[in-house]
Design an enzyme around this catalytic site. Structure first.
Site, mmCIF file in Angstrom:
data_model
loop_
_atom_site.group_PDB
_atom_site.id
_atom_site.type_symbol
_atom_site.label_atom_id
_atom_site.label_comp_id
_atom_site.label_asym_id
_atom_site.label_seq_id
_atom_site.Cartn_x
_atom_site.Cartn_y
_atom_site.Cartn_z
ATOM 1 N N LYS A 41 0.591 -1.039 0.218
ATOM 2 C CA LYS A 41 0.214 0.325 -0.375
ATOM 3 C C LYS A 41 0.925 1.289 -0.019
ATOM 4 O O LYS A 41 0.590 2.625 -0.376
ATOM 5 C CB LYS A 41 -1.000 0.199 0.890
ATOM 6 C CG LYS A 41 -1.878 -1.059 1.338
ATOM 7 C CD LYS A 41 -2.822 -1.215 2.863
ATOM 8 C CE LYS A 41 -3.525 -1.562 3.001
ATOM 9 N NZ LYS A 41 -4.617 -1.771 3.634
ATOM 10 N N GLY A 42 2.150 1.025 0.484
ATOM 11 C CA GLY A 42 2.862 2.163 0.616
ATOM 12 C C GLY A 42 3.457 3.337 0.240
ATOM 13 O O GLY A 42 3.172 4.685 0.282
ATOM 14 N N GLU A 96 8.378 0.645 -5.687
ATOM 15 C CA GLU A 96 8.535 1.277 -4.262
ATOM 16 C C GLU A 96 7.983 2.363 -3.365
ATOM 17 O O GLU A 96 8.766 3.172 -3.940
ATOM 18 C CB GLU A 96 9.166 0.161 -4.110
ATOM 19 C CG GLU A 96 9.324 -0.469 -2.524
ATOM 20 C CD GLU A 96 8.116 -1.331 -2.250
ATOM 21 O OE1 GLU A 96 6.670 -0.318 -1.717
ATOM 22 O OE2 GLU A 96 8.302 -2.191 -1.641
ATOM 23 N N ASP A 97 7.791 2.435 -1.890
ATOM 24 C CA ASP A 97 8.308 3.263 -1.244
ATOM 25 C C ASP A 97 9.555 3.534 -0.529
ATOM 26 O O ASP A 97 10.069 4.172 -0.588
ATOM 27 C CB ASP A 97 7.662 2.812 0.220
ATOM 28 C CG ASP A 97 6.608 2.148 0.808
ATOM 29 O OD1 ASP A 97 7.648 1.148 0.056
ATOM 30 O OD2 ASP A 97 5.964 1.839 2.111
ATOM 31 N N ASP A 100 14.759 -1.678 1.278
ATOM 32 C CA ASP A 100 15.287 -1.971 3.231
ATOM 33 C C ASP A 100 16.037 -2.865 2.820
ATOM 34 O O ASP A 100 17.641 -3.129 2.165
ATOM 35 C CB ASP A 100 14.164 -1.712 3.986
ATOM 36 C CG ASP A 100 14.635 -2.303 5.696
ATOM 37 O OD1 ASP A 100 15.828 -2.025 5.327
ATOM 38 O OD2 ASP A 100 13.552 -1.956 5.769
ATOM 39 N N LYS A 128 17.150 2.506 1.695
ATOM 40 C CA LYS A 128 17.841 2.959 3.262
ATOM 41 C C LYS A 128 18.873 1.743 2.670
ATOM 42 O O LYS A 128 19.577 0.572 3.353
ATOM 43 C CB LYS A 128 17.186 1.750 4.474
ATOM 44 C CG LYS A 128 15.958 2.648 5.075
ATOM 45 C CD LYS A 128 15.976 1.945 6.499
ATOM 46 C CE LYS A 128 14.780 3.414 7.221
ATOM 47 N NZ LYS A 128 14.285 1.983 8.414
ATOM 48 N N PHE A 149 13.264 4.099 11.609
ATOM 49 C CA PHE A 149 11.621 4.555 10.704
ATOM 50 C C PHE A 149 10.737 5.371 10.823
ATOM 51 O O PHE A 149 10.396 6.766 11.660
ATOM 52 C CB PHE A 149 10.679 3.480 12.352
ATOM 53 C CG PHE A 149 9.526 3.073 12.057
ATOM 54 C CD1 PHE A 149 9.643 1.399 11.668
ATOM 55 C CD2 PHE A 149 8.428 3.487 11.993
ATOM 56 C CE1 PHE A 149 8.490 0.990 11.179
ATOM 57 C CE2 PHE A 149 7.136 2.703 11.618
ATOM 58 C CZ PHE A 149 6.797 1.324 11.196
ATOM 59 N N ASP A 156 3.539 3.643 6.409
ATOM 60 C CA ASP A 156 2.768 3.869 8.167
ATOM 61 C C ASP A 156 3.276 2.963 8.981
ATOM 62 O O ASP A 156 4.438 2.858 9.307
ATOM 63 C CB ASP A 156 1.362 3.387 7.480
ATOM 64 C CG ASP A 156 2.166 1.467 7.502
ATOM 65 O OD1 ASP A 156 1.016 1.061 9.134
ATOM 66 O OD2 ASP A 156 2.384 1.897 7.153
ATOM 67 N N ARG A 162 0.241 7.587 6.658
ATOM 68 C CA ARG A 162 0.087 7.447 5.356
ATOM 69 C C ARG A 162 -0.412 8.476 4.715
ATOM 70 O O ARG A 162 0.483 9.527 3.769
ATOM 71 C CB ARG A 162 -0.350 6.432 4.395
ATOM 72 C CG ARG A 162 -0.290 4.697 5.153
ATOM 73 C CD ARG A 162 -1.150 3.703 4.764
ATOM 74 N NE ARG A 162 -1.280 2.658 4.957
ATOM 75 C CZ ARG A 162 0.251 2.068 4.677
ATOM 76 N NH1 ARG A 162 0.692 1.925 3.948
ATOM 77 N NH2 ARG A 162 -0.473 0.522 4.673
#
Length: 175
Positions: A41-42, A96-97, A100, A128, A149, A156, A162
């Site tokens: 969803k991000g 993509e948001d 990682d 990251k 974070f 979110d 969000r």
């Protein structure tokens, strides 16, 4: 514990960078079209803003993938929602948001590559690199960020934040 949000990247910084990414993609795909695969969803907020700034024809589809059970990564990627349309012969940009560890995207890019797109690239709002466990080639990066974070612009914490128009760091404080 209660959380508070400290601004990491302002709304203006995020909007300016999305505009730059849209311009770069427009230049690279001049005379062609692109098919955005938004990872739910991000990435929804980022994908929509990015698509508005790409000046070549854009089509859009969505995928939902997970490698987590609760807050722990299982290491096994599951496709929760697959694409509705074929990507064969298309210039595909996975949006993509945040990147990682790279595990999920490594699997996803391999899976999509087997579907014979004309080209396949990865665009992320946030990266990251210090957390990378599996090598993933990110073609378009909004911002490299520290291992904190973050929320906002689609990301979110427990389904909250969000809708923030900026990227913020979650800090926990005593009530």
């Amino acid at each position: 514990m209660k959380e508070q949000i400290k601004v990491l990247l302002s709304e203006e910084e995020v909007n300016a960078r999305v505009k730059e990414l849209g311009k770069k993609i427009t230049e690279e795909y001049a005379g062609e079209s692109v098919h955005i695969v938004c990872i739910l969803k991000g990435a929804v907020f980022f994908a929509c803003e990015l698509a508005k700034r790409i000046e070549v024809p854009v089509s859009l589809d969505f995928m939902s993938v997970s490698s987590y059970q609760g807050t722990t990564s299982t290491g096994e990627v599951q496709i929760i929602k697959d694409l509705e349309h074929s990507i064969e012969g298309k210039n595909v940009i996975v949006v993509e948001d945040i990147v990682d560890t790279g595990r999920t995207l490594h699997y996803l890019l391999s899976n999509l590559s087997s579907r014979n797109p004309k080209s396949l690239k990865l665009c992320t709002l946030l990266d990251k690199p210090d957390r990378r466990v599996v090598d993933v080639n990110v073609n378009y990066t909004g911002f490299d960020i520290p291992d904190e974070f973050v929320v906002g612009f689609g990301l979110d914490y427990d389904q909250k934040y969000r809708n923030l128009p900026y990227i913020g760091v979650v800090e926990f404080v005593e009530k």
